[in-house]
Design an enzyme around this catalytic site. Sequence first.
Site, PDB file in Angstrom:
ATOM      1  N   HIS A  97      23.060  41.708  12.038  1.00  8.03           N
ATOM      2  CA  HIS A  97      22.013  40.719  11.784  1.00  8.03           C
ATOM      3  C   HIS A  97      21.485  40.128  13.089  1.00  8.03           C
ATOM      4  O   HIS A  97      20.273  40.112  13.339  1.00  8.03           O
ATOM      5  CB  HIS A  97      22.583  39.616  10.894  1.00  8.03           C
ATOM      6  CG  HIS A  97      21.627  38.515  10.585  1.00  8.03           C
ATOM      7  ND1 HIS A  97      20.913  38.459   9.404  1.00  8.03           N
ATOM      8  CD2 HIS A  97      21.242  37.405  11.288  1.00  8.03           C
ATOM      9  CE1 HIS A  97      20.147  37.384   9.401  1.00  8.03           C
ATOM     10  NE2 HIS A  97      20.334  36.726  10.541  1.00  8.03           N
ATOM     11  N   GLU A  98      22.383  39.647  13.926  1.00  8.99           N
ATOM     12  CA  GLU A  98      21.952  39.013  15.173  1.00  8.99           C
ATOM     13  C   GLU A  98      21.337  40.035  16.129  1.00  8.99           C
ATOM     14  O   GLU A  98      20.446  39.696  16.916  1.00  8.99           O
ATOM     15  CB  GLU A  98      23.123  38.284  15.832  1.00  8.99           C
ATOM     16  CG  GLU A  98      23.748  37.185  14.990  1.00  8.99           C
ATOM     17  CD  GLU A  98      22.769  36.137  14.494  1.00  8.99           C
ATOM     18  OE1 GLU A  98      21.697  35.964  15.110  1.00  8.99           O
ATOM     19  OE2 GLU A  98      23.057  35.490  13.468  1.00  8.99           O
ATOM     20  N   HIS A 133      17.667  40.217  15.465  1.00 15.18           N
ATOM     21  CA  HIS A 133      16.952  39.166  16.188  1.00 15.18           C
ATOM     22  C   HIS A 133      16.770  39.556  17.658  1.00 15.18           C
ATOM     23  O   HIS A 133      15.697  39.389  18.237  1.00 15.18           O
ATOM     24  CB  HIS A 133      17.741  37.854  16.126  1.00 15.18           C
ATOM     25  CG  HIS A 133      17.621  37.109  14.837  1.00 15.18           C
ATOM     26  ND1 HIS A 133      16.403  36.713  14.315  1.00 15.18           N
ATOM     27  CD2 HIS A 133      18.575  36.659  13.978  1.00 15.18           C
ATOM     28  CE1 HIS A 133      16.619  36.056  13.184  1.00 15.18           C
ATOM     29  NE2 HIS A 133      17.921  36.016  12.955  1.00 15.18           N
ATOM     30  N   GLU A 178      13.249  36.393  11.185  1.00 13.36           N
ATOM     31  CA  GLU A 178      14.312  36.672  10.225  1.00 13.36           C
ATOM     32  C   GLU A 178      14.125  38.027   9.554  1.00 13.36           C
ATOM     33  O   GLU A 178      15.100  38.691   9.199  1.00 13.36           O
ATOM     34  CB  GLU A 178      14.388  35.566   9.175  1.00 13.36           C
ATOM     35  CG  GLU A 178      15.630  35.588   8.315  1.00 13.36           C
ATOM     36  CD  GLU A 178      16.922  35.350   9.071  1.00 13.36           C
ATOM     37  OE1 GLU A 178      17.997  35.708   8.543  1.00 13.36           O
ATOM     38  OE2 GLU A 178      16.875  34.818  10.199  1.00 13.36           O
TER      39      GLU A 178
END
Length: 503
Positions: A267-268, A271, A297
């Site tokens: 997830h990160e 980003h 996001e």
Amino acid sequence: MTTLEKALTTFKQQEQKINHFSDILSLVHWDQATKAPKKGSETMADAIGSLSSEIFALITSNEMEEALRVLSEPKTYEGLDEVTKACVRVRKRSFDRFKKIPPEMYNAFVILTTNAQNIWAEAKRKNDYSLFEPTLQKIIEMNRKFTQLYGYKDHPYDALLDAFEPGYTVEILDTIFSEVRKETIALLEKINNAPNKPRNDIFARAFDYGKQKEFCLSLLPLLCFDTEAGRLDESAHPFETAINGRDVRITTRYEDDPRSTIFSVIHETGHALYEQGVNPAFEGLNIRGGASMGIHESQSRFLENFVGRSRPFWTFMYPKLQNVFPQQLEDVSLDEFYRAINVVKPSLIRTEADELTYNLHIMIRYEIEKELMAGTLEGKDLPRVWNEKMKEYLGVVPTTDAESALQDIHWAGGDFGYFPTYSLGNLFAAQLYYTIKEQMPGFNEKLSRGEISNIRGWLKQNIHQYGMLYTPSELIVKATGEELQAKYLVKYFNEKYSDIYQL
């Protein structure tokens, strides 16, 4: 020097200072969350407040005001190049908002929220909401004052939402979220009644933290994360921060359940790829960042879910994970593993929620925030209202404060208006997913061979490189050909879970 030349020179000089101070502030925030000793946090909060006040002063200075006045004149603005025009647009938005806030009020808010994050962490550790409630109430009241200062047309919450997702309002979100909520609850009921459930014993086994870290570090280059322009560390709450385009840092926390660790990293990384993929020519400009929190996001949710939780991705990666954890996974087939990482089970914790029910967690927070800003709820009401909504939406009820109103750091940071961007990110990601699959034949085949560079290339070309050059709505139309639609996320959920649960 003409008036226009003078305005451009002043604007660029002010922007350079703002950018440099902001980079330092980002580094300090990263340090506070990862390495800084606890006893120095209160003193550092004052320093953060001072530096934030300097940035505030630069943004709202007379020099910036005059430069923006000249550059925003219709004829002058239309004559600017595309990049400068975007920089002026972005700064004018922040100037107009900040100028409405008294400097002493802004400084007080920064200090309040910096200290609040430490108070929140202590309250969560002790599982005692009463320790945090007085501070949270102050943050709520200050945000209410901000909505009045900013101004709004229909709902006070719009004034806060606009800071994170320009162009989106309560009216728009209520419509989109209503459709997603209805379809999610209907699908959830079918899943609950499905006889063929995934295995639930796999992740109760012991997964060594050191080996989890080893696996996560091996994931980064595969996911196209530039390890020479970033790093992975540990923190209580996983996050990504960009010091600049060539120093993008991500964190995770190592848990007994490796799903939490692995998918936090993926997830990160989503980003981080966004930040690393912005046009290098934008370095030092205020448009070197995501178009909005929702678009940002969308990149993390796309990588985490549409790539990282897909069967093709694990066709390639699962043997590698088995090599790291042979004893834990030797009796687990790829299909069993895939179904287990996509199990649907209403949970208490947002960050541990499955992909389907995650949006229901966001909608609970969204509805609470709307009521708090409207003045129909107060900080003292949160545990009760939280539990009521959890039971209504997810059928589960927290038994501790740490599982309810203390589970997220966002309110301690003063970030009211932020939570809806998580669901907007899912919506944007689904729309991008179907566009990419249409434009990139063999999408799943590439994933099953571990070929992610082509997918990353598409995202870089259509999303990442532009930074904040376009507004969120302009960017999604440019990338997909239409405005944001709920139907793509609904379609994705129905296709995916009908297969997993054999509906």
